[in-house]
Design a protein around this motif. Structure first.
Motif, PDB file in Angstrom:
ATOM      1  N   LEU A 297     -11.359   7.554  10.793  1.00  0.00           N
ATOM      2  CA  LEU A 297     -10.007   7.809  11.233  1.00  0.00           C
ATOM      3  C   LEU A 297      -9.874   8.293  12.785  1.00  0.00           C
ATOM      4  CD1 LEU A 297      -7.074   7.563  10.202  1.00  0.00           C
ATOM      5  CD2 LEU A 297      -7.359  10.054   9.706  1.00  0.00           C
ATOM      6  N   LYS A 298      -9.379   7.447  13.562  1.00  0.00           N
ATOM      7  CA  LYS A 298      -9.575   7.879  15.077  1.00  0.00           C
ATOM      8  C   LYS A 298      -8.205   7.948  15.532  1.00  0.00           C
ATOM      9  CE  LYS A 298     -13.910   5.629  16.075  1.00  0.00           C
ATOM     10  NZ  LYS A 298     -14.546   4.711  16.967  1.00  0.00           N
ATOM     11  N   PRO A 299      -7.491   9.096  16.558  1.00  0.00           N
ATOM     12  CA  PRO A 299      -6.571   9.238  17.217  1.00  0.00           C
ATOM     13  C   PRO A 299      -6.577   8.233  18.311  1.00  0.00           C
ATOM     14  CG  PRO A 299      -7.849  10.956  17.621  1.00  0.00           C
ATOM     15  CD  PRO A 299      -8.594  10.457  16.620  1.00  0.00           C
ATOM     16  N   LEU A 300      -5.696   7.378  18.507  1.00  0.00           N
ATOM     17  CA  LEU A 300      -5.759   6.506  19.692  1.00  0.00           C
ATOM     18  C   LEU A 300      -5.552   7.172  21.130  1.00  0.00           C
ATOM     19  CD1 LEU A 300      -3.062   3.933  18.698  1.00  0.00           C
ATOM     20  CD2 LEU A 300      -5.485   3.533  18.876  1.00  0.00           C
ATOM     21  N   PHE A 301      -5.021   8.212  21.318  1.00  0.00           N
ATOM     22  CA  PHE A 301      -4.700   8.841  22.457  1.00  0.00           C
ATOM     23  C   PHE A 301      -5.616  10.143  22.657  1.00  0.00           C
ATOM     24  CE2 PHE A 301      -1.048   6.503  21.524  1.00  0.00           C
ATOM     25  CZ  PHE A 301      -1.127   5.492  22.481  1.00  0.00           C
ATOM     26  N   SER A 302      -6.862  10.085  22.259  1.00  0.00           N
ATOM     27  CA  SER A 302      -7.901  11.208  22.606  1.00  0.00           C
ATOM     28  C   SER A 302      -9.068  10.819  23.347  1.00  0.00           C
ATOM     29  CB  SER A 302      -8.118  12.060  21.330  1.00  0.00           C
ATOM     30  OG  SER A 302      -8.993  11.220  20.564  1.00  0.00           O
ATOM     31  N   PHE A 303      -9.967  11.653  23.953  1.00  0.00           N
ATOM     32  CA  PHE A 303     -11.073  11.174  24.686  1.00  0.00           C
ATOM     33  C   PHE A 303     -12.254  12.023  24.221  1.00  0.00           C
ATOM     34  CE2 PHE A 303     -13.609  11.590  28.465  1.00  0.00           C
ATOM     35  CZ  PHE A 303     -13.710  10.360  28.794  1.00  0.00           C
ATOM     36  N   ALA A 304     -13.550  11.551  24.162  1.00  0.00           N
ATOM     37  CA  ALA A 304     -15.000  12.109  23.851  1.00  0.00           C
ATOM     38  C   ALA A 304     -14.916  12.348  22.325  1.00  0.00           C
ATOM     39  CB  ALA A 304     -15.032  13.109  24.844  1.00  0.00           C
ATOM     40  N   GLY A 305     -14.477  11.540  21.575  1.00  0.00           N
ATOM     41  CA  GLY A 305     -14.691  11.961  20.195  1.00  0.00           C
ATOM     42  C   GLY A 305     -13.868  12.922  19.462  1.00  0.00           C
ATOM     43  N   GLN A 306     -12.781  13.474  20.239  1.00  0.00           N
ATOM     44  CA  GLN A 306     -11.981  14.580  19.944  1.00  0.00           C
ATOM     45  C   GLN A 306     -10.900  13.862  18.822  1.00  0.00           C
ATOM     46  OE1 GLN A 306     -10.835  17.525  22.818  1.00  0.00           O
ATOM     47  NE2 GLN A 306     -11.884  16.076  24.081  1.00  0.00           N
ATOM     48  N   GLY A 307     -10.994  14.784  17.783  1.00  0.00           N
ATOM     49  CA  GLY A 307     -10.052  14.343  16.615  1.00  0.00           C
ATOM     50  C   GLY A 307     -10.299  13.449  15.583  1.00  0.00           C
ATOM     51  N   VAL A 308     -11.508  12.968  15.578  1.00  0.00           N
ATOM     52  CA  VAL A 308     -12.051  11.846  14.801  1.00  0.00           C
ATOM     53  C   VAL A 308     -12.384  12.520  13.428  1.00  0.00           C
ATOM     54  CG1 VAL A 308     -14.108   9.898  14.357  1.00  0.00           C
ATOM     55  CG2 VAL A 308     -13.058  10.537  16.681  1.00  0.00           C
ATOM     56  N   VAL A 309     -11.999  11.738  12.499  1.00  0.00           N
ATOM     57  CA  VAL A 309     -12.249  11.954  11.131  1.00  0.00           C
ATOM     58  C   VAL A 309     -13.328  11.226  10.584  1.00  0.00           C
ATOM     59  CG1 VAL A 309     -11.627  12.910   8.650  1.00  0.00           C
ATOM     60  CG2 VAL A 309      -9.963  13.132  10.764  1.00  0.00           C
ATOM     61  N   ILE A 310     -14.585  11.606  10.537  1.00  0.00           N
ATOM     62  CA  ILE A 310     -15.607  10.820  10.047  1.00  0.00           C
ATOM     63  C   ILE A 310     -15.573  10.695   8.473  1.00  0.00           C
ATOM     64  CG2 ILE A 310     -18.081  10.499   9.726  1.00  0.00           C
ATOM     65  CD1 ILE A 310     -18.440  11.994  12.397  1.00  0.00           C
ATOM     66  N   ASP A 311     -15.452  11.636   7.620  1.00  0.00           N
ATOM     67  CA  ASP A 311     -15.317  11.587   6.174  1.00  0.00           C
ATOM     68  C   ASP A 311     -14.033  11.371   5.711  1.00  0.00           C
ATOM     69  OD1 ASP A 311     -18.144  11.727   6.080  1.00  0.00           O
ATOM     70  OD2 ASP A 311     -18.161  13.739   6.350  1.00  0.00           O
ATOM     71  N   VAL A 312     -13.333  10.458   5.719  1.00  0.00           N
ATOM     72  CA  VAL A 312     -11.641  10.476   5.420  1.00  0.00           C
ATOM     73  C   VAL A 312     -11.569  10.492   4.114  1.00  0.00           C
ATOM     74  CG1 VAL A 312      -9.789   8.793   5.797  1.00  0.00           C
ATOM     75  CG2 VAL A 312     -11.629   8.895   7.455  1.00  0.00           C
ATOM     76  N   GLU A 313     -10.503  11.078   3.823  1.00  0.00           N
ATOM     77  CA  GLU A 313      -9.950  11.422   2.315  1.00  0.00           C
ATOM     78  C   GLU A 313      -8.410  11.111   2.407  1.00  0.00           C
ATOM     79  OE1 GLU A 313     -11.024  15.393   1.042  1.00  0.00           O
ATOM     80  OE2 GLU A 313     -13.085  15.092   1.112  1.00  0.00           O
ATOM     81  N   GLN A 314      -7.956  11.067   1.099  1.00  0.00           N
ATOM     82  CA  GLN A 314      -6.389  10.683   1.317  1.00  0.00           C
ATOM     83  C   GLN A 314      -5.709  11.797   1.591  1.00  0.00           C
ATOM     84  OE1 GLN A 314      -5.283   8.016  -0.446  1.00  0.00           O
ATOM     85  NE2 GLN A 314      -2.995   8.566   0.422  1.00  0.00           N
ATOM     86  N   ALA A 315      -6.167  12.885   1.567  1.00  0.00           N
ATOM     87  CA  ALA A 315      -5.239  14.226   2.323  1.00  0.00           C
ATOM     88  C   ALA A 315      -5.143  14.045   3.780  1.00  0.00           C
ATOM     89  CB  ALA A 315      -5.859  15.585   1.838  1.00  0.00           C
ATOM     90  N   ASP A 316      -6.377  13.588   4.441  1.00  0.00           N
ATOM     91  CA  ASP A 316      -6.211  13.496   5.890  1.00  0.00           C
ATOM     92  C   ASP A 316      -5.200  12.563   6.363  1.00  0.00           C
ATOM     93  OD1 ASP A 316      -8.589  15.020   6.498  1.00  0.00           O
ATOM     94  OD2 ASP A 316      -9.870  13.322   5.411  1.00  0.00           O
ATOM     95  N   GLU A 318      -2.538  11.549   4.606  1.00  0.00           N
ATOM     96  CA  GLU A 318      -1.219  12.104   4.252  1.00  0.00           C
ATOM     97  C   GLU A 318      -0.635  13.294   5.315  1.00  0.00           C
ATOM     98  OE1 GLU A 318      -1.917  13.698   0.422  1.00  0.00           O
ATOM     99  OE2 GLU A 318      -1.569  11.652  -0.717  1.00  0.00           O
ATOM    100  N   ARG A 319      -1.740  14.013   5.888  1.00  0.00           N
ATOM    101  CA  ARG A 319      -1.347  15.013   7.067  1.00  0.00           C
ATOM    102  C   ARG A 319      -0.853  14.420   8.288  1.00  0.00           C
ATOM    103  NH1 ARG A 319      -5.633  18.113   4.697  1.00  0.00           N
ATOM    104  NH2 ARG A 319      -7.184  16.961   5.860  1.00  0.00           N
ATOM    105  N   ILE A 320      -1.187  12.924   8.533  1.00  0.00           N
ATOM    106  CA  ILE A 320      -0.570  12.342   9.880  1.00  0.00           C
ATOM    107  C   ILE A 320       0.634  12.035   9.703  1.00  0.00           C
ATOM    108  CG2 ILE A 320      -0.920  10.192  11.218  1.00  0.00           C
ATOM    109  CD1 ILE A 320      -4.000  10.097  10.253  1.00  0.00           C
ATOM    110  N   SER A 321       1.607  12.701  10.882  1.00  0.00           N
ATOM    111  CA  SER A 321       2.947  12.509  11.004  1.00  0.00           C
ATOM    112  C   SER A 321       3.430  11.279  11.845  1.00  0.00           C
ATOM    113  CB  SER A 321       3.508  13.765  11.513  1.00  0.00           C
ATOM    114  OG  SER A 321       3.250  14.154  12.753  1.00  0.00           O
ATOM    115  N   ASP A 322       2.347  10.757  12.624  1.00  0.00           N
ATOM    116  CA  ASP A 322       2.419   9.619  13.624  1.00  0.00           C
ATOM    117  C   ASP A 322       1.423   8.694  13.409  1.00  0.00           C
ATOM    118  OD1 ASP A 322       0.437  11.425  14.360  1.00  0.00           O
ATOM    119  OD2 ASP A 322       0.683  11.103  16.307  1.00  0.00           O
ATOM    120  N   PRO A 323       1.450   7.850  12.258  1.00  0.00           N
ATOM    121  CA  PRO A 323       0.571   6.843  12.008  1.00  0.00           C
ATOM    122  C   PRO A 323       0.510   5.772  12.769  1.00  0.00           C
ATOM    123  CG  PRO A 323       2.390   6.783  10.485  1.00  0.00           C
ATOM    124  CD  PRO A 323       2.390   7.850  11.216  1.00  0.00           C
TER     125      PRO A 323
END
Length: 397
Positions: A297-316, A318-323
């Motif tokens: 799971l990767k945020p579109l507007f971040s840099f150098a790997g920041q915010g990337v979720v490698i081991d994705v779960e359903q809860a990850d 559900e926490r996203i308010s801006d899919p």
């Protein structure tokens, strides 16, 4: 990746040679290399290089489609849109992981891409020094597309300077002398003559920009842009007053800031190729994959790997308010491809293109590589490890 070259390099490697190489490397620019330089380059044969270039050219075909500007318009945040966008980015970089496919074979897989500069200067200087200390076959080079050192530097200068004198062109960054990649800025300055300018040092008069050169005000006509808005926003409070570069300014951009977004993670879902992992806009998925662990799971507007979720779960999810600002990308299987004295290393190879204004399409020019033994590629994820860090790929010619 070229077994005989790898065996020869490892057999002749010593810590003494490596330290002598590092001392030589640092002596040219004392205290300027603020990241770990790996003990080894990567060796790649013609066939593997051709696979990476095939994926790059397919993506470039997509960029050249008439529909591309409209398809990527949403990628540019409204508050970060810069006027006078150019019809093409003069620099594009493609990051490939060296991976294992279902048949156990090595293949490249695209991880990210960017219509933004990277280490176009340092990757000339560093391999030059490397060759002084280690035996690299003459028919293996860091250059692509028929380039050699002289022709590459000639075109790099022309791309950066355009029709202007070197003093009229600046490399623009946020506190450039504090950046981890400042060594590249210094190499670029020495190869092209352009000056390093912090965004806080810009002087604005109407639509015109100036900077101080030897105590005198110098007009800026062209900007080699290294400013990333993500970094600018993070440092805004500590910078004080500075020129808003989203204004209607009378300058040329290399590359134009909008291309940072147009050719980026945002573009991945638009590409279909065997060496591009299936990628989806999170807000457009009708149904999530059954096995989320196979995705990143990767945020579109971040840099150098920041915010990337490698081991994705359903809860990850559900926490996203801006899919609409996230992508789900199928994981790739990085290969433990480089034998080292304390366990194998993984690698990524970045293919770097140049695109002059009068060329119909960009051309592959040079590369860099990074070695890792952690979950993610990058210096920050490989602390206290050896045979990891910044490197270069010597490709069979």
């Amino acid at each position: 990746m070229v077994p005989e070259l790898r065996a020869a390099y490892n057999n002749h490697f010593t810590e003494e040679k490596y330290q002598e190489f590092l001392n030589d490397l640092h002596s040219g620019y004392p205290n300027a290399i603020d990241f770990r330089v790996a003990e080894t380059p990567v060796f790649v044969d013609k066939a593997f290089t051709a696979k990476m270039l095939d994926a790059c050219e397919t993506i470039i075909d997509a960029v050249l489609e008439d529909s591309f500007p409209e398809a990527t318009e949403r990628s540019i945040p409204v508050k970060e849109y810069v006027p006078h966008e150019t019809g093409q980015p003069q620099m594009i970089a493609f990051d490939f992981g060296v991976c294992t496919n279902s048949a156990g074979e090595l293949e490249p897989q695209l991880i990210e891409m960017q219509g933004f500069p990277t280490l176009y200067g340092f990757q000339v200087y560093y391999p030059d020094v490397l060759r002084r200390h280690f035996e690299i076959p003459a028919n293996y080079q860091q250059y692509l597309g028929g380039y050699n050192r002289d022709t590459y530097l000639r075109d790099l200068r022309e791309v950066l300077l355009g029709n202007h004198q070197a003093e009229e062109v600046i490399l623009l960054e946020i506190r450039p002398h504090e950046q981890k990649t400042r060594i590249d800025f210094y190499c670029t300055r020495d190869y092209t003559g352009i000056q390093l300018v912090c965004i806080t040092e810009l002087i604005q008069e109407g639509r015109k920009l100036y900077y101080l050169l030897n105590g005198k005000k110098q007009r800026i006509r062209r900007i080699y842009n290294r400013v990333i808005f993500d970094d600018l926003n993070a440092n805004r409070a500590s910078l004080g007053n500075f020129v808003d570069i989203t204004q209607d300014l009378d300058v040329e951009w290399v590359p134009h800031p909008n291309w940072f977004y147009r050719i980026s993670k945002f573009t991945l879902p638009l590409i279909r190729h065997p060496y591009v992992p299936p990628t989806y806009y999170l807000d457009e998925l009708k149904q999530l994959p059954a096995d989320l662990s196979r995705y990143v799971l990767k945020p579109l507007f971040s840099f150098a790997g920041q915010g990337v979720v490698i081991d994705v779960e359903q809860a990850d999810i559900e926490r996203i308010s801006d899919p609409e600002n996230w992508i789900l990308q199928q994981k790739v299987n990085y290969a433990d491809v480089i034998p080292t004295p304390d366990g194998p290393a993984k690698t990524e190879i970045r293919i770097m293109y140049l695109w002059k204004d009068d060329w119909e399409r960009p051309r592959p020019a040079i590369n860099l590589a990074r070695l890792s033994k952690g979950k993610m590629i990058g210096v920050r994820y490989n602390k206290d490890k050896r045979w990891v860090g910044g490197s270069v790929c010597f490709m069979e010619q």
